[in-house]
Design a protein around this motif. Structure first.
Motif, PDB file in Angstrom:
ATOM      1  N   ARG A 184      44.999  39.319  30.687  1.00 25.49           N
ATOM      2  CA  ARG A 184      44.172  39.688  32.131  1.00 25.49           C
ATOM      3  C   ARG A 184      42.685  39.748  31.739  1.00 25.49           C
ATOM      4  O   ARG A 184      42.282  40.282  30.751  1.00 25.49           O
ATOM      5  CB  ARG A 184      44.891  40.928  32.613  1.00 25.49           C
ATOM      6  N   PRO A 185      41.796  38.939  32.718  1.00 25.12           N
ATOM      7  CA  PRO A 185      40.508  39.370  32.277  1.00 25.12           C
ATOM      8  C   PRO A 185      39.953  40.525  32.481  1.00 25.12           C
ATOM      9  O   PRO A 185      40.476  41.081  33.629  1.00 25.12           O
ATOM     10  CB  PRO A 185      39.760  38.134  33.392  1.00 25.12           C
ATOM     11  N   ARG A 186      38.971  41.046  31.906  1.00 27.45           N
ATOM     12  CA  ARG A 186      38.409  42.291  32.164  1.00 27.45           C
ATOM     13  C   ARG A 186      37.145  42.143  32.694  1.00 27.45           C
ATOM     14  O   ARG A 186      36.425  41.397  32.416  1.00 27.45           O
ATOM     15  CB  ARG A 186      38.350  43.172  30.996  1.00 27.45           C
ATOM     16  N   LYS A 187      36.869  43.315  33.647  1.00 25.83           N
ATOM     17  CA  LYS A 187      35.548  43.074  34.219  1.00 25.83           C
ATOM     18  C   LYS A 187      34.816  44.567  33.758  1.00 25.83           C
ATOM     19  O   LYS A 187      35.341  45.500  33.877  1.00 25.83           O
ATOM     20  CB  LYS A 187      35.630  43.180  35.662  1.00 25.83           C
ATOM     21  N   SER A 235      29.098  40.984  37.489  1.00 25.17           N
ATOM     22  CA  SER A 235      28.508  39.788  36.683  1.00 25.17           C
ATOM     23  C   SER A 235      27.786  39.173  37.755  1.00 25.17           C
ATOM     24  O   SER A 235      27.867  39.393  39.165  1.00 25.17           O
ATOM     25  CB  SER A 235      29.783  38.780  36.162  1.00 25.17           C
TER      26      SER A 235
END
Length: 79
Positions: free
Chosen positions: A59-62, A66
């Motif tokens: 899972r992409p991490r924030k 951005s």
């Protein structure tokens, strides 16, 4: 582990209930069937946990917000 192993083990236990094997052979056959069922359940649980962990790691991490830059005007916007 193959998917048919637990089914075959359950079938073996049912056969032992209907047509009992004499003495130690019945105990050995029953123990092997129970071990096959428990082993396949443990492998199924391990597979589910490993799949969940891999999905969690992918899972992409924030880390904060951005910024995206518009190609034409070079204006930035928060995403």
């Amino acid at each position: 582990m193959a998917k048919w192993i637990p089914g075959a083990a359950v079938f073996g236990l049912l056969c032992l209930m209907i047509i009992p094997a004499p003495g130690i052979w019945g105990v050995l056959i029953g123990a092997v069937c129970v071990l096959a069922i428990v082993g396949s359940l443990c492998m199924l649980l391990l597979d589910r946990v490993a799949t969940a962990l891999l999905a969690w790691r992918a899972r992409p991490r924030k880390i904060g917000r951005s910024r995206a830059v518009h190609a034409g005007s070079r204006m930035t916007r928060k995403v």
